[in-house]
Design an enzyme around this catalytic site. Structure first.
Site, PDB file in Angstrom:
ATOM      1  CB  CYS A 137     -37.957 -23.136   5.457  1.00  0.00           C
ATOM      2  SG  CYS A 137     -38.696 -21.930   4.347  1.00  0.00           S
ATOM      3  CD  GLN A 197     -46.377 -21.679   4.843  1.00  0.00           C
ATOM      4  OE1 GLN A 197     -46.059 -20.530   5.126  1.00  0.00           O
ATOM      5  NE2 GLN A 197     -47.620 -22.117   4.943  1.00  0.00           N
ATOM      6  N   GLY A 198     -41.079 -22.171   2.146  1.00  0.00           N
ATOM      7  CA  GLY A 198     -40.253 -21.481   1.171  1.00  0.00           C
ATOM      8  C   GLY A 198     -40.522 -19.996   1.119  1.00  0.00           C
ATOM      9  CB  VAL A 199     -42.409 -17.744   3.120  1.00  0.00           C
ATOM     10  CG1 VAL A 199     -42.685 -16.256   3.303  1.00  0.00           C
ATOM     11  CG2 VAL A 199     -43.578 -18.410   2.408  1.00  0.00           C
ATOM     12  CB  SER A 200     -39.197 -16.363   6.248  1.00  0.00           C
ATOM     13  OG  SER A 200     -38.338 -15.568   7.012  1.00  0.00           O
ATOM     14  NE  ARG A 201     -38.284 -21.165   8.926  1.00  0.00           N
ATOM     15  CZ  ARG A 201     -39.102 -21.879   9.686  1.00  0.00           C
ATOM     16  NH1 ARG A 201     -38.653 -22.389  10.823  1.00  0.00           N
ATOM     17  NH2 ARG A 201     -40.350 -22.077   9.338  1.00  0.00           N
TER      18      ARG A 201
END
Length: 784
Positions: A235, A237-241
């Site tokens: 996504c 930042q590679g945090v949530s989605r």
């Protein structure tokens, strides 16, 4: 008062001394002239500045500094200090983007004198303060640290952000072959010529729906895995989605809970943090993929096929409706109605073929990933059977008969107008992607990649369809490894598939093969007993656009039979199955094929197919209560038995309208069935119970029911408990490790017997062991 006391106290002071006033005397705003009594004013006698002069009466002290500008006493006061208003440092307040990192610092409310005693409100019991001193800044620094990190979560799954997605060298160094872009409206497909792309348009919002696309993502992950590839999910930042999708996949693939899967992903990527809405959806997904019992509020679920996003209007997904009732149906679309007793695909009269096709594929995904054990029926608007409306009425008692009186084709829900308008424009060619691919900036038509999710479903479906037509002469194996799919050998001309699908067999979850008699969603192996109960999961998304209609076969299984038997199909000699997960790990030797099971683990015989092409797809419901993936079928039309058993698994088979013959069998002149003794094939003309020798194997073709009204026959293979392979090993395939009677594939032997007895090749085969329940066979013999 204070001012008066000061004046009176100075009467006795020596001449020439300074007159002292309290500041409060001049600053007291509450003191007014009207409040001073007249007698008090007359008693204020202040000595004059000249010591020799008599005393004189002076007016009272001024109320405020503004009312007396020329007083010498005012000059004696210390200078007034300006009011100090302290402004809070900018660093102590939340900065822009704090919500993106998932944490808000909680600074105290600005206050006055902190040294004095003030009333304080203790919020420790209602709100947990952030104790990490580096919460805000450190979080952003941590995200920056992972900015260029391609985090490996599994052997074939990597997670990251946009910075990695646009860095070809990082992708190449990690062996990435496929990319799943979760933010198609922000990040383009940077290197479309170097990697295989698929895009989703997900907002990082708690209200974003990710449940409807999870099974498509699972298909993609499994497709990459079977090709021995590596997929990069990203996504911004590679945090949530991106991490939410991977967590959901691990929950299904590994049978993990949400907490375990989340911690596993977080250990690989420390900044993984799905937003609250995604976390809630994943908790709901956990119940479904682990086959938890339905709650009373979930007995009826209705899905509407609609575009997941306006950015990709041809990516149709099943969206859950909040108000499941017949009034939610629309003639323009396809709907999935999931009940405990059955799953219905309702197709409106104005529904497009593409939408109907994707609805059938979505049902297969639901059956596979949620381990649904219910018959699947397709009903068309205007032709709904009575039991369809009765199924609604059983869940929603308040539904009246007026619902059925709606004219077919006139059903319309205004809330769906936008979805259908977007979809209609897309199929008519009016849709142009908002974001061109990196290697083609002049796209003016609908590119194929916009419908890539449907093509992925068709890929699984076409492969499955080829397997069915090939098996019309040689049945498929009913016992699967964790891949569950059968691959053609390289020498078979009918096994030609695309280059992307020949690398390895389709890969299904080991958790999709589980014990039929256990409520646990995880698989159960029993090596000590030498046998286990395995229920193959539903095949991957099945989409056969060339077929025009679906019908439901009536169940021909008696109550005893539905609870009883379970036979196994033998894989074709021209096919091979991939090694199971247990075999690859070295924890289980040999094949997982279990021909001999207890009565509770046996089912009805497997189906066979007619070799010619067909125009109908039939969802057969016979004999699959205990996990038969391919039940038998004589293709006798579309009549439906209202007393069908509730727990049955879908089986997709093809049958020709012109070839609906009855299964026959050899009989003698008296009409009695001819039995034979295996392996000598000695014919038994007068069959009775006395011929069931404990040291023999008897093949008996019998009617499928006691009265013989159906006209169909089953081949029963009766195996004596004292039968030995010592003198018959040459008749058993040595490659099957048939060192004992338990390891013999009796279904394969039954197919050979069918040929030798000139019985139809699609005759169902049932295995009956002397040491197990023989009630059904003995009942049929007694009826002869």
């Amino acid at each position: 008062m204070v001012g008066r006391e000061d004046a009176m106290g100075n009467d006795e002071a020596p001449p020439g001394s300074k007159k002292m006033f309290w500041r409060s005397a001049s600053w007291s705003a509450s003191r007014t002239a009207s409040q001073v009594p007249e007698g008090d004013e007359q008693s204020l006698n202040i000595p004059c500045a000249i010591s020799s002069g008599p005393s004189r009466r002076c007016p009272a002290a001024p109320l405020t500094p503004r009312s007396h500008h020329n007083s010498k006493a005012r000059a004696c006061l210390p200078p007034l200090q300006p009011l100090a208003i302290s402004r809070r440092s900018l660093d102590e307040w939340p900065k822009a983007g704090s919500d993106d990192v998932g944490e808000w610092p909680h600074p105290p409310t600005p206050s006055g004198n902190k040294t004095g005693e003030r009333l304080k409100l203790d919020l420790s019991s209602t709100q947990q303060r952030v104790t990490d001193k580096s919460s805000g800044l450190a979080k952003r620094e941590k995200i920056a640290f992972f900015d260029k990190e391609c985090s490996k979560v599994a052997d074939h799954i990597y997670v990251g952000g946009d910075a990695v997605a646009k860095d070809k060298s990082i992708l190449k160094n990690n062996g990435i072959t496929h990319i799943l872009n979760c933010v198609g409206f922000i990040c383009p497909e940077y290197f479309k010529s170097d990697f295989c792309y698929r895009s989703l348009w997900l907002q990082d919002s708690p209200s974003e729906d990710i449940t409807s696309i999870l099974y498509d993502v699972f298909d993609y992950f499994e497709d990459v895995r079977e090709q021995s590839g590596r997929i990069f999910v990203h996504c911004c930042q590679g945090v949530s989605r991106s991490t939410s999708l991977v967590i959901a996949y691990l929950m299904w693939r590994e049978g993990q809970s949400f907490d375990d899967a989340f911690q596993y992903v977080k250990s690989a990527r420390g900044i993984a943090d799905p937003n609250m809405g995604f976390a809630c959806q994943l908790l709901q997904c956990q119940k479904r993929v682990h086959a938890f019992p339905l709650s009373p509020t979930s007995l009826l679920r209705m899905y509407k096929m609609s575009p997941h996003s306006p950015y990709d209007p041809l990516h149709l997904v099943p969206k859950l409706l909040n108000d499941p009732c017949p009034g939610s149906l629309d003639s323009r679309g396809a709907f999935i109605i999931q009940l405990p007793s059955a799953i219905y695909i309702w197709v409106g009269r104005q529904c497009e073929t593409i939408m109907e096709k994707d609805a059938k594929a979505a049902v297969c995904q639901i059956a596979r990933y949620e381990k649904v054990e219910a018959p699947i029926m397709v009903v068309r608007e205007g032709d709904e059977p009575v039991y369809y409306w009765d199924a609604f009425a059983s869940i929603l008692p308040m539904i009246g008969g007026s619902v059925i009186k709606v004219q077919p084709g006139d059903r319309k829900v205004d809330a769906y107008n936008l979805d259908f308008e977007i979809f209609q424009k897309a199929i008519e060619g009016g849709f142009v992607p908002t974001l061109a691919s990196s290697n083609n900036e002049h796209e003016t038509h609908l590119p194929a990649r916009e419908n890539s999710w449907s093509s992925l479903k068709c890929k699984f479906a076409s492969r499955f369809d080829k397997g069915f037509r090939y098996v019309s002469k040689t049945p498929l194996s009913r016992v699967y490894s964790d891949s569950m799919m059968i691959v053609h050998s390289s020498g078979s001309p009918s096994s030609t598939t695309s280059s992307s699908s020949t690398a390895s067999p389709p890969f299904l979850s080991p958790d999709s093969v589980c014990s039929t008699n256990s409520g646990n969603s995880l698989k159960s192996f029993s090596q000590s007993s030498g046998r286990s109960s395995l229920r193959p999961s539903i095949p991957p998304s099945l989409t056969l656009p060339k077929f025009s209609s679906l019908s439901l076969l009536p169940s021909q299984t008696s109550p005893k039979e539905s609870r009883g038997v379970n036979t196994f199909l033998q894989p074709s000699p021209n096919r091979k199955a991939s090694p199971s997960l247990a075999e690859r790990r070295g924890s289980l030797k040999g094949s997982l094929k279990l021909p001999g099971l207890a009565d509770s683990n046996r089912g009805t015989p497997a189906f066979t197919l007619h070799p010619d092409d067909s125009n109908d797809i039939v969802f057969n419901l016979e004999g699959i209560r205990n996990g038969d993936l391919y039940p038998p079928s004589d293709c006798k039309g579309t009549s439906v038995d209202s007393d069908l058993p509730e727990k049955e698994i879908i089986s997709l088979i093809s049958c020709s309208k012109s070839d609906r013959h009855k299964s026959g069998g050899d009989t003698d002149s008296s009409g009695q069935p001819l039995a034979c003794r295996w392996p000598s094939m000695e014919m038994i003309t007068k069959l009775s119970r006395a011929y069931l020798d404990s040291e023999s194997v008897i093949a008996i073709p019998l009617p499928s029911d006691a009265v013989g009204e159906t006209g169909s026959r089953n081949l029963y293979i009766w195996i004596g408990k004292s039968f030995s392979l010592d003198n018959n090993c040459s008749l058993v395939d040595s490659n099957k490790a048939a060192d004992t009677v338990e390891n013999v594939d009796w279904v394969q032997i039954g197919e050979s017997i069918l040929c030798q007895m000139d019985l139809p090749k699609d005759t169902p085969i049932k295995i009956v062991r002397e040491s197990e329940d023989q009630t059904e066979l003995l009942a049929l013999l007694s009826a002869l």
